[in-house]
Design a protein around this motif. Structure first.
Motif, short mmCIF file in Angstrom:
data_model
loop_
_atom_site.label_atom_id
_atom_site.label_comp_id
_atom_site.label_asym_id
_atom_site.label_seq_id
_atom_site.Cartn_x
_atom_site.Cartn_y
_atom_site.Cartn_z
N PHE A 27 25.66 -56.74 25.30
CA PHE A 27 25.22 -57.71 26.30
C PHE A 27 23.80 -58.18 26.04
O PHE A 27 23.47 -59.36 26.23
CB PHE A 27 25.33 -57.14 27.71
N ALA A 28 22.94 -57.27 25.60
CA ALA A 28 21.55 -57.65 25.30
C ALA A 28 21.49 -58.65 24.16
O ALA A 28 20.64 -59.56 24.18
CB ALA A 28 20.73 -56.40 24.98
N SER A 29 22.37 -58.51 23.19
CA SER A 29 22.36 -59.46 22.08
C SER A 29 22.79 -60.86 22.53
O SER A 29 22.41 -61.85 21.93
CB SER A 29 23.25 -58.97 20.94
N LYS A 30 23.56 -60.92 23.61
CA LYS A 30 24.02 -62.21 24.11
C LYS A 30 23.11 -62.78 25.20
O LYS A 30 22.80 -63.98 25.19
CB LYS A 30 25.45 -62.07 24.66
N TYR A 31 22.68 -61.93 26.14
CA TYR A 31 21.95 -62.40 27.32
C TYR A 31 20.46 -62.04 27.32
O TYR A 31 19.73 -62.46 28.20
CB TYR A 31 22.57 -61.84 28.59
N GLY A 32 20.02 -61.24 26.37
CA GLY A 32 18.63 -60.78 26.33
C GLY A 32 18.50 -59.42 27.00
O GLY A 32 19.33 -59.01 27.81
N TRP A 33 17.43 -58.71 26.62
CA TRP A 33 17.29 -57.33 27.07
C TRP A 33 17.06 -57.21 28.56
O TRP A 33 17.55 -56.28 29.20
CB TRP A 33 16.21 -56.60 26.27
N LYS A 34 16.32 -58.14 29.17
CA LYS A 34 16.03 -58.03 30.61
C LYS A 34 17.30 -58.16 31.44
O LYS A 34 17.54 -57.36 32.36
CB LYS A 34 15.02 -59.09 31.04
N THR A 35 18.12 -59.15 31.13
CA THR A 35 19.37 -59.35 31.87
C THR A 35 20.31 -58.17 31.67
O THR A 35 20.92 -57.67 32.63
CB THR A 35 20.05 -60.66 31.41
N ALA A 36 20.43 -57.70 30.42
CA ALA A 36 21.30 -56.57 30.14
C ALA A 36 20.81 -55.31 30.85
O ALA A 36 21.61 -54.54 31.40
CB ALA A 36 21.39 -56.33 28.63
N PHE A 37 19.50 -55.10 30.85
CA PHE A 37 18.92 -53.93 31.49
C PHE A 37 19.17 -53.94 33.00
O PHE A 37 19.63 -52.94 33.57
CB PHE A 37 17.42 -53.88 31.19
N ILE A 38 18.91 -55.08 33.63
CA ILE A 38 19.12 -55.18 35.09
C ILE A 38 20.60 -55.01 35.43
O ILE A 38 20.96 -54.29 36.36
CB ILE A 38 18.55 -56.50 35.63
N GLY A 39 21.46 -55.68 34.66
CA GLY A 39 22.90 -55.54 34.90
C GLY A 39 23.39 -54.11 34.71
O GLY A 39 24.18 -53.59 35.50
#
Length: 87
Positions: A27-39
């Motif tokens: 997910f981080a590779s697609k949406y970025g680390w901040k979005t993946a981390f929060i999700g």
């Protein structure tokens, strides 16, 4: 505080290299680390809230050794099902 640290260490070690961590990487590779981390935080928090709530209620009605045996049996069952490709 000792209990929180014990739970943190156990969960941290159990989740290292887990499929949840691998999904978070994807997910981080697609949406970025901040979005993946929060999700990932929100998803894990929701799942663990359910587990903590159920564990608290089970502890009120069942002896701890029964809870441990059932949990151990479920781990074995899920492991066997994974080996057989059923999960």
């Amino acid at each position: 505080m000792d209990g929180i640290l014990a739970v943190f260490i156990a969960i941290f070690l159990a989740e290292l290299g887990d499929k949840t961590q691998l999904a978070t990487i994807a997910f981080a590779s697609k949406y970025g680390w901040k979005t993946a981390f929060i999700g990932a935080i929100l998803g894990l928090a929701a799942v663990n809230l359910i587990g903590a709530f159920l564990g608290d209620k089970l502890g009120d009605v069942l002896p701890l050794d029964v809870v441990h045996k059932v949990a151990g049996g479920l781990f074995i069952l899920f492991g066997v099902l994974m080996i057989l490709g059923k999960l």
